[in-house]
Design an enzyme around this catalytic site. Structure first.
Site, PDB file in Angstrom:
ATOM      1  N   SER A 153     -14.695  40.418 -20.225  1.00  0.00           N
ATOM      2  CA  SER A 153     -14.529  41.838 -19.852  1.00  0.00           C
ATOM      3  C   SER A 153     -13.083  42.274 -19.701  1.00  0.00           C
ATOM      4  CB  SER A 153     -15.269  42.137 -18.547  1.00  0.00           C
ATOM      5  OG  SER A 153     -16.653  42.107 -18.757  1.00  0.00           O
ATOM      6  N   LYS A 184     -11.853  44.692 -22.104  1.00  0.00           N
ATOM      7  CA  LYS A 184     -12.144  46.125 -21.979  1.00  0.00           C
ATOM      8  C   LYS A 184     -10.879  46.942 -21.712  1.00  0.00           C
ATOM      9  CE  LYS A 184     -16.795  45.105 -20.207  1.00  0.00           C
ATOM     10  NZ  LYS A 184     -17.626  44.974 -18.974  1.00  0.00           N
ATOM     11  N   TYR A 227     -18.321  44.507 -30.152  1.00  0.00           N
ATOM     12  CA  TYR A 227     -18.147  44.274 -28.723  1.00  0.00           C
ATOM     13  C   TYR A 227     -18.163  42.777 -28.378  1.00  0.00           C
ATOM     14  CZ  TYR A 227     -19.226  44.305 -23.734  1.00  0.00           C
ATOM     15  OH  TYR A 227     -19.214  44.069 -22.392  1.00  0.00           O
ATOM     16  N   TYR A 280     -16.363  45.471 -11.037  1.00  0.00           N
ATOM     17  CA  TYR A 280     -17.772  45.819 -10.905  1.00  0.00           C
ATOM     18  C   TYR A 280     -18.014  46.405  -9.506  1.00  0.00           C
ATOM     19  CZ  TYR A 280     -17.588  42.677 -14.876  1.00  0.00           C
ATOM     20  OH  TYR A 280     -17.258  42.078 -16.038  1.00  0.00           O
ATOM     21  N   VAL A 299     -16.211  37.484 -16.905  1.00  0.00           N
ATOM     22  CA  VAL A 299     -17.093  36.390 -16.489  1.00  0.00           C
ATOM     23  C   VAL A 299     -16.631  35.031 -16.986  1.00  0.00           C
ATOM     24  CG1 VAL A 299     -19.178  37.763 -16.207  1.00  0.00           C
ATOM     25  CG2 VAL A 299     -18.662  36.747 -18.429  1.00  0.00           C
TER      26      VAL A 299
END
Lengths: 312, 312, 312, 312
Positions: free
Chosen positions: A63, A66, A190, A241, A259
């Protein structure tokens, strides 16, 4: 005490911790990583690179990608992006689909999975996935100044095979018209973006533009000053998150976790920091990485919520 | 351009804006306030006070009081507070009861109404409401260095008479055991705290401890450095209800708004800022106040997400 | 086999069961009831009364009172009631407040607590609680043909003291304008209505109008045929909180349960049935009572979902 | 008045109504259907078939197919099905994914889309979709005694191309392990099942086993008595999405609607009824069809919530 000594202490403390969290198991390939590892690298605004532990070992950035994907997408369509993705913390688990139902297919922010899938859809831009993936890889190499960065195809394939939840998210947003390309192409892009492998060293270097007000340390602008500031703001409010508030409270530095166990953290005007340890806490963020950043922030005085101070 | 000139421009721009939002109507007494007003005051770390517009007019600070109440409660029970209130953005409207049901009566953070009611319960501490209210008033006067600050009893009564939603929240949390005193006493305390009246000048002065790393400008500590930093972090992630992410994105400064139209904003090490204009935007935050802070942040470079710069 | 023999078997089976569920603990006074009790009474359309077990022991009817309260409220304001209460199953736990937030203070149906509080508000009708409570008591006595039915004031007081969740619900609906009287008066009425004590015998007799198409067995109409049918429909779709679907699936008879352990069930044209056993299953419905009704329905063929058959 | 005269009246009333609802638009092929049509057919327990209007015109049965698919799946794996699907009304819109998240991938009942997709997964049973589709078609032909029933491939393709929401649901449940076959095969089966075309006449005939306690009118059992009763119960509590409670309240007969505008309704021991009119009301159920059933129930006295009466 100076920064190298602080980093050395942090590495020593990490080595002595027994509770190292749990390695992510939902991506089979990631579950195989040795939880005993810990690395850290700090790139400072004055051009130093201070490292420790397994700082040269590659890991799956997941992530954290991102952040780079958002930067690219803003370069392509600018603030139009915000018609398709929100800027608010989600208040829910990172893969929540409930929010999407209540908010008509508009994800809360670009750092939850649904938002990152929309960003990937933007980055696809009518091209084949390999084009978009290639562009992303070149961008990250340029940011880090390191052409050795690559994608781990085994990890990418591992996600493709098990990403039912992301397939659900993508199809759901497509039902609302917020995904424009075929779902398998978007997710292919992705999953490859998430499977980029970088070391702490490479990651800290790649994050420098965000500490430098949008400028590349080698010269030129990556993004405008205003955009760098806003990406940092999003990292602070949405980067961990539904533990983003807690990270802001404890650490006080914009950061984005993955993660794979990595975290990229930015102290504007001071430092770009990468930490990595594969074990995750109950919120899905690196257990030792979070503790290391808390210690680093405490000892340096680096917090965006305190008067400017500390080493640089 | 220097700070006084920037403030003068902001006041001029505010005066020329036609869309001033909507004055809060759910508290009858607040609905009577003239929406044509705008005030601003900036207390800087080096001791200056720069003001403009209706900066000496008192207004109902409402939810901004939650910052001072939180500071008091942390002084009473310290980090035990976090067993009864969370530290995450809520992702929902400011008066939402859904979150409470899902999370067993533990409010998401101390700045949503439910969290502030728990904080009021802590501050009540077994005493009569008038004791707790008196303590709060003395605390705010001490922070601002101004004994003229008072409670508007008409506003307090106005809320008491119509605060069914807060009564619902309080009873609901009491059902989970997270309110310890009788609900009417807790809400009596809470409504009086919200009905404190301050001018922008008084509010900017009262906020100085949060820019000064926890120290009172007249000497001595209000809170520890760590606590000041953490309160600022909570203001940034949770201070504007479900527009907190957007405020961080646009303005980039910790802030807390109230439905009376005031906003307190803190630039650590630089400034304590108060703005006020009664009309609210669709998220319940002061319309002109938000725009004024956005302009101020843009022109001064004051953002916690940019390298330290700008006037101070 | 004839009905008396079936009832005798059911009583015997109930006596031999070891898992009797858990007596409701949230109303302190109810927690004291001996879980070893079981009673059943069946009033048939042809005027017989067949009983067994502790069929003459009084128990707190609790939510079963909602059926009688609804009947009264429809008599007062007719179908206008449906502007303030819905007619759909809730899909959530019986005391859920989430639905209320999503649906602007309109409870899903008159048998969840929120809906029953609106019904109590209607029945209050501008009078003092003792007037409304007196009317309710006279109505139930008239239905059962038994002036011995009374309210247990200790139970009523027990609920008043601990009913924080209902206070939350009522205040919440008042915030939306869907409660017209002061909340304490409405809840006073509601808690007394729930504290009516009846035996299975009395309850089965009181339910006869619903099996008799709205007619009182002694002559005259209690409600129109259409209204009796509709109340039965609501009992089937909403009478067992979020286990209503399962009760319809297993038993197939309209029924309304209460946390006192009672259930009233109606076989249109055939029987009005009351069962009682204080232990509750995980959905808050009487454990032995539910099993007894399942056995009764199976052996008699009484189900609204099968062709008409069986004893009577 | 006798049943043929009632049906004639209903057809006349339908013809005169101006507000005919809105034809479903989300399946492109269905949007082309002429909204001026209305048909009705009633198969009685004594073997009569009474019809009116466009009773011989084929239409897409859509969700009505879920009744037949459930019957088949229960025949395959019996009550094990209930470990994968619930039996409670959903309390949410028919395509809601929220419930799935809260309840770990277990759909609330077999008549919401998610539940029907699980049923399709069961019916696939390791075979190719064409095998399962063939079996379904043979089953419906056998129930109706009419080999002319067929699948409209254009409608099936139309759904396949736009069914992003169902793809989301299926992938989401697969993430929880509650879908066992590849998602595209399951949805291929499901979309073909929904695309079965039947006339009111064929549909009323196909539903006879549910009025006849599980028996085929030509002899033999389709399902056990207990299973027929339970399917009827599910139709009553869950057959009309989140208007199931209202349908039970107004009509009082188990029924299952489809977005093609058809409704199958069962009066146990009396009648199997099919109505069809393409315009839908705001809950997604046939507008004229619902009104026709309400009138039919009112004039015949057919309601499972009234004492048995009326024509048969």
């Amino acid at each position: 005490m100076d920064l190298p000594a602080i980093i050395a202490d942090i590495v020593a403390h990490a080595a002595s911790r027994e509770d190292r969290g749990t390695v992510a198991s939902y991506i089979p390939e990631l579950a195989k990583v040795d939880p005993g590892q810990f690395g850290i690298a700090v790139a400072t605004a004055d051009g130093r690179l201070i490292e420790g532990g397994d700082c040269a070992t590659g890991f799956s950035i997941q992530s954290i990608s991102k952040v780079f994907a958002l930067t690219l997408a803003l370069g392509k369509i600018g603030d139009q992006l915000w018609q398709r993705v929100g800027r608010e913390p989600s208040g829910n688990a990172f893969n929540s689909i409930v929010q999407l139902e209540q908010e008509q297919g508009i994800p809360r922010n670009p750092f939850i999975n649904a938002g990152a899938v929309v960003v990937a859809d933007v980055n696809l831009g009518g091209h084949q996935p390999r084009v978009a993936i290639g562009e992303m890889l070149r961008f990250v190499r340029y940011l880090a100044g390191d052409d050795g960065i690559a994608i781990n195809e085994t990890v990418a394939a591992s996600e493709t095979a098990t990403g039912f939840r992301n397939m659900a998210l993508a199809n759901y947003m497509r039902a609302f018209g917020n995904i424009h390309h075929p779902v398998d192409l978007v997710l292919g892009t992705y999953f490859h973006q998430c499977a980029i492998e970088m070391s702490c060293r490479q990651l800290a270097l790649a994050g420098r533009y965000l500490m430098l007000d949008g400028r590349h340390p080698e010269g030129g602008r990556v993004v405008s000053s205003s955009r760098a500031k806003r990406i940092n703001a999003l990292m602070l409010t949405c980067g961990h998150y539904d533990a983003s508030g807690d990270f802001a409270f404890r650490v006080g530095i914009p950061g984005k976790s993955g993660v794979g166990g990595g975290i990229l953290a930015i102290v504007p005007g001071r430092a770009s920091i990468a930490v990595w340890s594969p074990g995750l806490n109950e919120n899905g963020n690196s257990q030792l990485g979070t503790l290391a950043l808390e210690e680093l922030a405490h000892r340096t005085g680096w917090s965006v919520f305190s008067p400017p101070q500390g080493p640089s």
